[in-house]
Write a protein that holds these residues in place. Structure first.
Motif, PDB file in Angstrom:
ATOM      1  N   VAL A 120       5.471 -16.375  -8.056  1.00 47.12           N
ATOM      2  CA  VAL A 120       4.656 -15.217  -8.441  1.00 47.12           C
ATOM      3  C   VAL A 120       5.076 -14.699  -9.813  1.00 47.12           C
ATOM      4  O   VAL A 120       4.230 -14.413 -10.671  1.00 47.12           O
ATOM      5  N   LEU A 121       6.368 -14.568 -10.039  1.00 46.32           N
ATOM      6  CA  LEU A 121       6.857 -14.088 -11.336  1.00 46.32           C
ATOM      7  C   LEU A 121       6.424 -15.017 -12.459  1.00 46.32           C
ATOM      8  O   LEU A 121       6.041 -14.569 -13.545  1.00 46.32           O
ATOM      9  N   ASN A 122       6.438 -16.323 -12.196  1.00 39.94           N
ATOM     10  CA  ASN A 122       6.062 -17.302 -13.208  1.00 39.94           C
ATOM     11  C   ASN A 122       4.562 -17.345 -13.425  1.00 39.94           C
ATOM     12  O   ASN A 122       4.066 -17.171 -14.544  1.00 39.94           O
ATOM     13  N   THR A 123       3.822 -17.560 -12.363  1.00 37.94           N
ATOM     14  CA  THR A 123       2.383 -17.818 -12.473  1.00 37.94           C
ATOM     15  C   THR A 123       1.585 -16.559 -12.783  1.00 37.94           C
ATOM     16  O   THR A 123       0.630 -16.589 -13.561  1.00 37.94           O
ATOM     17  N   ALA A 124       1.975 -15.436 -12.186  1.00 31.98           N
ATOM     18  CA  ALA A 124       1.204 -14.200 -12.377  1.00 31.98           C
ATOM     19  C   ALA A 124       1.692 -13.371 -13.562  1.00 31.98           C
ATOM     20  O   ALA A 124       0.895 -12.759 -14.263  1.00 31.98           O
ATOM     21  N   PHE A 125       3.010 -13.378 -13.785  1.00 26.84           N
ATOM     22  CA  PHE A 125       3.575 -12.469 -14.781  1.00 26.84           C
ATOM     23  C   PHE A 125       4.198 -13.167 -15.992  1.00 26.84           C
ATOM     24  O   PHE A 125       4.702 -12.507 -16.901  1.00 26.84           O
ATOM     25  N   LEU A 152       0.826  -1.213   0.000  1.00 28.01           N
ATOM     26  CA  LEU A 152       0.000   0.000   0.000  1.00 28.01           C
ATOM     27  C   LEU A 152       0.861   1.264   0.000  1.00 28.01           C
ATOM     28  O   LEU A 152       0.569   2.222  -0.713  1.00 28.01           O
ATOM     29  N   ALA A 153       1.935   1.239   0.770  1.00 24.41           N
ATOM     30  CA  ALA A 153       2.763   2.436   0.926  1.00 24.41           C
ATOM     31  C   ALA A 153       3.702   2.666  -0.259  1.00 24.41           C
ATOM     32  O   ALA A 153       3.957   3.814  -0.643  1.00 24.41           O
ATOM     33  N   CYS A 154       4.190   1.575  -0.856  1.00 24.67           N
ATOM     34  CA  CYS A 154       5.251   1.703  -1.862  1.00 24.67           C
ATOM     35  C   CYS A 154       4.864   1.286  -3.281  1.00 24.67           C
ATOM     36  O   CYS A 154       5.564   1.634  -4.238  1.00 24.67           O
ATOM     37  N   HIS A 155       3.764   0.543  -3.419  1.00 20.94           N
ATOM     38  CA  HIS A 155       3.439  -0.014  -4.728  1.00 20.94           C
ATOM     39  C   HIS A 155       1.975   0.215  -5.122  1.00 20.94           C
ATOM     40  O   HIS A 155       1.441  -0.528  -5.955  1.00 20.94           O
ATOM     41  N   VAL A 159       1.020  -5.812  -6.633  1.00 20.49           N
ATOM     42  CA  VAL A 159       2.175  -6.703  -6.495  1.00 20.49           C
ATOM     43  C   VAL A 159       3.183  -6.354  -7.586  1.00 20.49           C
ATOM     44  O   VAL A 159       2.829  -6.341  -8.772  1.00 20.49           O
ATOM     45  N   PRO A 160       4.422  -6.058  -7.233  1.00 13.95           N
ATOM     46  CA  PRO A 160       5.403  -5.648  -8.235  1.00 13.95           C
ATOM     47  C   PRO A 160       5.875  -6.807  -9.107  1.00 13.95           C
ATOM     48  O   PRO A 160       6.054  -7.931  -8.626  1.00 13.95           O
TER      49      PRO A 160
END
Length: 212
Positions: free
Chosen positions: A125-130, A97-100, A104-105
């Motif tokens: 996360v990098l694989n499945t989401a992005f 919330l504060a930085c992004h 999710v980056p």
């Protein structure tokens, strides 16, 4: 093991499961991140049971911050290391919330800077989401890679590096899912189910189990 055999292994895994994915339940990239964070030293089934209790009403960074540490802890107390995980989840939400802007980056360094998010979680996360061709090595993939001879290594990082080199490019995006599912259901730790294995003839494991 040579590259021809490795290619055939993944051809067969793909034929058996053309579109593999995680068994964790989620409806957003944020929920995937939280589910993977909670899954360390826990089964996907136990995580799915727990997240079903709070994702529908509180499945956003602000929703979990509003829910609070005590209530979240109560929801996930059936999961191992739940007290530490609850604290990490709340802190992660606050950072998002504060930085992004609550998102999710899509960046390894930013992901690994989140509390409770290590290399494996970031890779998932990098694989499945992005869609990154990352390979997150857990205990299942570590075992399968070493046992079969696909990519031997003394630790998870060594196995990950080896897999990144030897997995054919066209299979790299789904390799993580194929290997983890193979280790979870076929190439299990104590008594591998070699008679049921579709790649047994390509595997270098010397102590294969025999049909009963």
């Amino acid at each position: 093991m040579n590259n021809t055999i490795r290619h055939e292994i993944f051809e067969r895994l793909k034929a058996a499961n053309p579109a593999p994915t995680t068994e964790l339940h989620y409806e957003s990239t944020f929920q995937l991140l939280i589910a993977v964070l909670l899954s360390a030293q826990a089964t996907d089934k136990s995580v799915n049971i727990a997240t079903a209790r709070f994702f529908p009403q509180h499945g956003t960074p602000q929703g979990l911050v509003d829910l609070g540490l005590d209530a979240l802890t109560e929801y996930i107390k059936t999961i191992g290391l739940y007290k530490t995980k609850a604290k990490n989840v709340i802190k992660t939400c606050e950072i998002l919330l504060a930085c992004h802007n609550g998102e999710v980056p899509d960046d390894r360094a930013a992901l690994e800077a989140l509390p409770g998010v290590g290399r494996k979680t970031a890779n998932v996360v990098l694989n499945t989401a992005f869609g990154h061709p990352t390979i997150a090595v857990d205990t299942h993939i570590f075992r399968v890679s070493n046992r079969t001879g696909l990519a031997r290594g003394k630790n998870v990082v060594e196995v990950e590096r080896k897999l990144e080199k030897v997995v054919p490019a066209q299979f790299r995006h789904d390799a993580h899912h194929w290997l983890i599912l193979h280790g979870r259901y076929i190439c299990v730790a104590r008594t591998p189910k070699c008679p049921q294995c579709g790649i047994a003839d390509l595997c270098e494991y010397k102590d294969k189990t025999l049909p009963r």
